[in-house]
Scaffold this active site. Structure first.
Site, PDB file in Angstrom:
ATOM      1  N   THR A 181     -14.025 -53.758   9.931  1.00  0.00           N
ATOM      2  CA  THR A 181     -14.057 -52.985  11.041  1.00  0.00           C
ATOM      3  C   THR A 181     -15.412 -52.187  11.266  1.00  0.00           C
ATOM      4  O   THR A 181     -15.878 -51.784   9.983  1.00  0.00           O
ATOM      5  CB  THR A 181     -12.775 -52.274  11.091  1.00  0.00           C
ATOM      6  OG1 THR A 181     -11.687 -53.056  10.787  1.00  0.00           O
ATOM      7  CG2 THR A 181     -12.524 -51.869  12.580  1.00  0.00           C
ATOM      8  N   VAL A 210      -3.509 -59.838  15.802  1.00  0.00           N
ATOM      9  CA  VAL A 210      -3.991 -58.536  15.922  1.00  0.00           C
ATOM     10  C   VAL A 210      -3.680 -57.799  14.691  1.00  0.00           C
ATOM     11  O   VAL A 210      -2.810 -57.979  14.201  1.00  0.00           O
ATOM     12  CB  VAL A 210      -3.168 -57.844  17.134  1.00  0.00           C
ATOM     13  CG1 VAL A 210      -3.414 -56.475  17.424  1.00  0.00           C
ATOM     14  CG2 VAL A 210      -3.248 -58.646  18.341  1.00  0.00           C
ATOM     15  N   GLY A 211      -4.913 -57.248  14.138  1.00  0.00           N
ATOM     16  CA  GLY A 211      -4.699 -56.137  12.989  1.00  0.00           C
ATOM     17  C   GLY A 211      -4.226 -54.792  13.186  1.00  0.00           C
ATOM     18  O   GLY A 211      -3.387 -54.448  14.357  1.00  0.00           O
ATOM     19  N   ASP A 212      -4.975 -54.147  12.347  1.00  0.00           N
ATOM     20  CA  ASP A 212      -4.387 -52.490  12.635  1.00  0.00           C
ATOM     21  C   ASP A 212      -5.215 -51.737  13.647  1.00  0.00           C
ATOM     22  O   ASP A 212      -4.943 -50.727  14.271  1.00  0.00           O
ATOM     23  CB  ASP A 212      -4.689 -51.976  11.352  1.00  0.00           C
ATOM     24  CG  ASP A 212      -5.999 -51.891  10.695  1.00  0.00           C
ATOM     25  OD1 ASP A 212      -6.548 -52.953  10.310  1.00  0.00           O
ATOM     26  OD2 ASP A 212      -6.621 -50.849  10.582  1.00  0.00           O
ATOM     27  N   GLY A 232      -9.979 -52.568   6.901  1.00  0.00           N
ATOM     28  CA  GLY A 232      -9.392 -52.920   5.587  1.00  0.00           C
ATOM     29  C   GLY A 232      -8.428 -54.487   6.197  1.00  0.00           C
ATOM     30  O   GLY A 232      -8.522 -54.554   7.253  1.00  0.00           O
ATOM     31  N   ILE A 233      -7.441 -54.747   5.444  1.00  0.00           N
ATOM     32  CA  ILE A 233      -6.619 -55.751   5.770  1.00  0.00           C
ATOM     33  C   ILE A 233      -5.561 -55.489   6.623  1.00  0.00           C
ATOM     34  O   ILE A 233      -4.683 -54.671   6.291  1.00  0.00           O
ATOM     35  CB  ILE A 233      -6.203 -56.437   4.523  1.00  0.00           C
ATOM     36  CG1 ILE A 233      -7.530 -57.166   3.703  1.00  0.00           C
ATOM     37  CG2 ILE A 233      -5.233 -57.795   4.935  1.00  0.00           C
ATOM     38  CD1 ILE A 233      -7.046 -57.921   2.589  1.00  0.00           C
ATOM     39  N   GLY A 234      -5.382 -55.437   8.019  1.00  0.00           N
ATOM     40  CA  GLY A 234      -4.562 -54.923   8.735  1.00  0.00           C
ATOM     41  C   GLY A 234      -3.133 -55.176   8.702  1.00  0.00           C
ATOM     42  O   GLY A 234      -2.279 -54.222   8.689  1.00  0.00           O
TER      43      GLY A 234
END
Length: 301
Positions: A181, A210-212, A232-234
Site C-alpha cells: 500500500t 477488499v483489504g484494510d 501489510g496483509i489486510g
C-alpha cells in the site's frame, strides 16, 4: 485556537518494498510539505503526497497497481480522513488514475464509502476520466505470480495456492502480486492531522477482494492526537483494528515509536506489516519488512 506546530509529512511505499524507492517517498513527502507551506489543509497535504506515490509507478497503488489474477483487471482501494471530520473511501474501484482523489471527493457526499461499479460511476460523475493502463512492469510481476501459483511455494502466507483456483470468480477461464500500500500522514501547523492511503490490492486475490486500506480504524485513522497509516496483509490487519489501536496508544500518551513498534509486534513475523504515524510532537515509521519511507518537515531541504 490551535497551537502553532511544525508542519510535517510522513509517507510509506508499502511493507515489503525496497528502500531503493525511498527517493519516491522523499519526493511525495516534499510535495505534501510544500502544499502545507502554501496554506493547504492537513488533508490536502496528505492527498498531494499520496497522489505523488500513485503516479510514481513503482508502488502498488494508482499507476503501479497490481493486476488481478485474470491478467487484465485492476481493482484499487483508497481512503482519506482528517481530525476535523472529513472521511471518504473507495473499494474495488476500476479504471481511474488516482483513487485517493475519488476518496477525497466522497468526503463531500452524504456517504463515506463507495465500492465497485458504484464507485466508478461516481468517479465519472465527479469528472474523473477513464484510465486503464498496464505497464510492462505490472505484466512481469503477474507472470512471476502465475509461476509461483503453479509451484509448491505459497503465494500468500497460510493460504494454499489451490484455493484461488477452487474459488475462481473471474469471467475469464481459470488459469494457472505482492500485497502493499502507499500512505501519508500529515500534521499541519495549525495542529490538525490527516491521513491518505491507496492500494492496488493484494495479489493473488479473488475478484472483489477488499483489504484494510479503505476500512476505518484498520488501515487508517486520524483524530485530534495524530494520524496513523498501516500497510501489510489486510486480512490480518483488520482483525486487530491496527490503525485505531496504535492511535489509542498515542492518544493515551505512549511515545509514537513505541506505539508503532508495539503494533507491528502484534503479528507473527511471516505477516507483512508496517505502520507510520504522526502526533503533536513526534513521527514514527516501522515495519517487520523492508519498507520505503520518508519524513519531511517545514524547513527541511
Amino acid at each position: 485556537m490551535s497551537e502553532q506546530l511544525q508542519a510535517t509529512v510522513v509517507v510509506h511505499g508499502g511493507a515489503g518494498g525496497s528502500r531503493d524507492q525511498d527517493d519516491g517517498c522523499r519526493f511525495a513527502a516534499r510535495t505534501g510539505r510544500d502544499r502545507l507551506a502554501g496554506g493547504a489543509s492537513a488533508l490536502e497535504g496528505a492527498v498531494a503526497a499520496c497522489v505523488a506515490l500513485e503516479d510514481d509507478g513503482r508502488y502498488n497503488a494508482g499507476s503501479g497497481a497490481v493486476l488481478c489474477l485474470d491478467g487484465h483487471t485492476i481493482e484499487m482501494d483508497a481512503a482519506v480522513m482528517d481530525s476535523q471530520g472529513a472521511l471518504g473511501a473507495v473499494a474495488c474501484i476500476q479504471r481511474v488514475k488516482n483513487p485517493v482523489l475519488v476518496a477525497q471527493a466522497i468526503t463531500r457526499t452524504p456517504h463515506w464509502l463507495l465500492a465497485g461499479e458504484g464507485a466508478e460511476r461516481f468517479a465519472r460523475t465527479a469528472g474523473f476520466p477513464i484510465h486503464h493502463q498496464i505497464s510492462e512492469r505490472q505484466r512481469a510481476k503477474h507472470e512471476r505470480l502465475m509461476a509461483t501459483l503453479g509451484s509448491r511455494e505459497p503465494a500468500t502466507p497460510g493460504v494454499a495456492n489451490r484455493a484461488f483456483a477452487d474459488y475462481w470468480n473471474y469471467d475469464t477461464p481459470r488459469v494457472f502480486n505482492p500485497c502493499d500500500t502507499v500512505g501519508a500522514v500529515t500534521r499541519a501547523a495549525d495542529g490538525t492531522f490527516a491521513v491518505a492511503c491507496s492500494t492496488g490490492g493484494s495479489a493473488p486475490s479473488l475478484l472483489g477482494r477488499v483489504g484494510d486500506t479503505p476500512i476505518i480504524g484498520s488501515g487508517f485513522y486520524a483524530g485530534p492526537d495524530g494520524a496513523v497509516a498501516v500497510t501489510g496483509i489486510g486480512e490480518h490487519i483488520v482483525r486487530r483494528l491496527l490503525a485505531y489501536t496504535v492511535y489509542g496508544w498515542i492518544a493515551g500518551g505512549m511515545p509514537v515509536d513505541e506505539a508503532i513498534r508495539r503494533g507491528v509486534d502484534l503479528f507473527p513475523r511471516e505477516i507483512d506489516v508496517g505502520v507510520i504515524a504522526v502526533s503533536r510532537t513526534e513521527t514514527g515509521m516501522h515495519s517487520n519488512r523492508e519498507m520505503p519511507c520518508a519524513v519531511v518537515s517545514a524547513g527541511d531541504a
